[in-house]
Design an enzyme around this catalytic site. Structure first.
Site, PDB file in Angstrom:
ATOM      1  N   HIS A 408       0.816  -1.214   0.000  1.00  0.00           N
ATOM      2  CA  HIS A 408       0.000   0.000   0.000  1.00  0.00           C
ATOM      3  C   HIS A 408       0.852   1.267   0.000  1.00  0.00           C
ATOM      4  CE1 HIS A 408      -3.847   1.724  -0.124  1.00  0.00           C
ATOM      5  NE2 HIS A 408      -4.464   0.952   0.745  1.00  0.00           N
ATOM      6  N   ASP A 412      -2.083   1.874  -4.910  1.00  0.00           N
ATOM      7  CA  ASP A 412      -3.377   2.265  -4.352  1.00  0.00           C
ATOM      8  C   ASP A 412      -4.407   1.167  -4.591  1.00  0.00           C
ATOM      9  OD1 ASP A 412      -2.365   4.726  -3.554  1.00  0.00           O
ATOM     10  OD2 ASP A 412      -2.871   5.680  -5.480  1.00  0.00           O
TER      11      ASP A 412
END
Length: 436
Positions: A408, A412
Site C-alpha cells: 500500500h 493504491d
C-alpha cells in the site's frame, strides 16, 4: 600424515557467509576426492560442497544451522601424504636402529591410531565379573489389580484394546467380568468414556535452520515492513477451461496445460497498463524501480520449504513455452538442484495451491516486489445467463476467486482493483489471450 584445511570457497557473488544445512560426513569418516561432504545455503541457493582431497575427517567447522564465513575452515582432512620428519621422529628412528638398546616393550594400541593428534591409550579390558541373574520387575500397580480380576482371556484382550481398566468394571453376577459387563461399563459406567490404548507421542524440539530459517526471516521482514492489502474478485473461467481442454486435446508431445500458463499470459498482457504493479521497491533509497519486462516468480512448495524460482521475460513466451519452463523450474526446485540464476530478481509473483486452494487467500508479498497474485480453487455453481430472448436461464459455471496482495506504500487500492478487473475481462474472453 599431512593435514589439509578445506576452507569455504566463494560460492556466490556478494556472499559473505553460508549456512551449514547438512553434513554428509562425520568425524573419523574416510572421504575420497570429489566426494560430497556438506550442503551450504546462501541467500540464493543451496550448494553442494565436495572434498578436494582424499583422507580422514579430523575436524568439522560446526553443526547444522551454524554460519561459516567465506574463507574460514570448513573441515580438516588428514591425508595420506607424508609430512617432513620432525627431530623427535628422527631420534626415535635412530634409537630403534641402535643394537645396544634393549628392545622396548610393545606399546599398548591407541584408539584412533594413525589419525594424528588426539589419539588416547585404549583402556585395559576389565576382568569379567559374574553376571547376576536379573529378577523380574514387579508389575505396575494397575496391572497387579487387573490380574486380581476374574475374566476370560478374550475379555482381558478386549479391555486392553479399549484402554479399560478391568478393576473399574463391576460384574453383574458373581466375581467374573464378562463381555456384557464391559459393554455396560462402556455404555453407562464410564464417566469419561474410553480411549483406545496408544503409545504417547513425545514432545519434539525442532531447530529452525536452512531453508525454513530463510523463509521465516523473509516472511517476517515482509510483514513487518510492508503494509499489505488484499483484493479478491470472482472470475467465470468456464470458457477458459473449455479453451484449455481444447488446447490439451491437440498438444501432441507438448506438456499438458494447467491454468497457470494461461494466467501468466493474461498477467503479461495487462501489466503494461499498470506499471506500478510490475516493480520492486527500494524502501531505503525511496525508489520504485518499474520493470519494462516481466520476470514472474513461481511460488513452489518443496520438501525443504517454499521456494520462488523466476521465469525470465515471461512476456516473450507462449503458453507451451511457459508450461515447459514451469515444469522445469518446479522439478529443479523440488529436487534441490535449482540454479542460482533461476532464483531472485522477480518483478511480480504468482502463487497457487492447486487443488488445495481455498475460497480465498491473502498471500504475503515477496519483498522487494510490490504485488503477488493468487488464483484460488475452481468450483461449479449455478448462475443466471441470458437465454437470447430477453430472459434468463440457469446454467452451470466454473467460478474462481482471484486474490492480489499489494504494497500500500506504492500501490493504491483503485489501481489494484482496476488491474484485477482487466485480468477478469481477459480471462472470461480467452480468445483475446491469443490476439496480438
Amino acid at each position: 600424515m599431512a593435514r589439509f584445511t578445506f576452507r569455504l570457497p566463494d560460492i556466490g557473488e556478494g556472499i559473505s557467509e553460508a549456512e551449514i544445512v547438512a553434513w554428509h560426513v562425520k568425524l573419523g569418516d574416510r572421504v575420497e576426492e570429489d566426494q560430497s561432504v556438506a550442503d551450504m545455503m546462501t541467500d540464493k541457493a543451496t550448494v553442494e560442497m565436495e572434498s578436494p582431497v582424499s583422507g580422514t575427517i579430523v575436524e568439522l567447522a560446526g553443526e547444522v544451522g551454524d554460519q561459516v564465513p567465506i574463507g574460514a575452515a570448513l573441515m580438516v582432512i588428514e591425508t595420506d601424504a607424508v609430512e617432513a620428519a620432525s627431530p623427535a621422529t628422527e631420534e626415535a628412528v635412530l634409537e630403534a636402529e641402535n643394537p645396544g638398546v634393549e628392545e622396548a616393550q610393545t606399546p599398548s594400541p591407541l584408539v584412533g591410531e594413525g589419525r594424528g593428534e588426539g589419539a588416547v591409550p585404549q583402556a585395559e579390558a576389565p576382568a569379567e565379573s559374574p553376571v547376576a541373574t536379573p529378577h523380574p520387575d514387579p508389575l505396575p500397580q494397575g496391572e497387579r489389580e487387573q490380574n486380581k480380576v476374574l475374566a476370560s482371556p478374550a475379555v482381558r484382550a478386549r479391555a486392553q484394546d479399549l484402554g479399560v481398566d478391568l478393576s473399574s468394571v463391576k460384574p453383574a453376577e458373581g466375581d467374573r467380568v464378562r463381555h456384557s459387563d464391559l459393554d455396560a461399563f462402556l455404555r453407562y459406567g464410564s464417566g469419561q468414556g474410553y480411549t483406545p490404548a496408544r503409545a504417547p507421542r513425545a514432545d519434539e524440539a525442532v531447530r529452525v535452520i536452512g531453508m525454513r530459517r530463510r523463509i521465516a526471516e523473509n516472511m517476517a521482514a515482509s510483514k513487518r515492513a510492508i503494509p499489505h492489502f488484499t483484493y479478491v474478485e470472482e472470475i467465470d473461467v468456464t470458457a477458459l477451461e473449455e479453451t484449455r481442454a481444447q488446447l490439451n486435446a491437440g498438444r501432441g508431445n507438448r506438456p499438458k496445460l494447467t491454468m497457470l500458463p494461461l494466467l501468466i499470459v493474461a498477467i503479461c498482457k495487462t501489466l503494461p497498463d499498470f506499471p506500478m504493479l510490475n516493480a520492486r521497491y527500494d524502501d531505503e533509497a525511496g525508489v520504485v524501480n518499474r520493470s519494462g519486462t516481466v520476470h514472474i516468480g513461481m511460488a513452489t512448495q518443496t520438501p525443504a520449504g517454499l521456494m520462488v524460482p523466476v521465469i525470465r521475460n515471461a512476456e516473450n513466451r507462449n503458453v507451451w513455452q511457459l508450461a515447459t519452463e514451469i515444469g522445469r523450474l518446479a522439478e529443479a526446485a523440488r529436487a534441490g538442484s535449482i540454479a542460482s540464476t533461476d532464483m531472485g530478481g522477480g518483478t511480480i509473483t504468482l502463487t497457487s495451491l492447486g487443488p488445495l486452494g481455498g475460497i480465498a487467500t491473502t498471500p504475503v508479498i515477496n519483498r522487494p516486489e510490490v504485488a503477488i497474485i493468487g488464483p484460488n480453487r475452481i468450483v461449479e455453481r449455478p448462475v443466471f445467463r441470458s437465454d437470447g430472448r430477453g430472459g434468463e436461464t440457469i446454467a452451470r459455471a466454473k467460478l474462481m476467486n482471484l486474490s492480489i496482495s499489494c504494497d500500500h506504500r506504492v500501490v493504491d487500492g483503485y489501481d489494484a482493483a482496476s488491474y484485477v478487473q482487466a485480468l477478469k475481462r481477459l480471462l472470461e474472453t480467452p480468445v483475446m489471450l491469443f490476439a496480438d
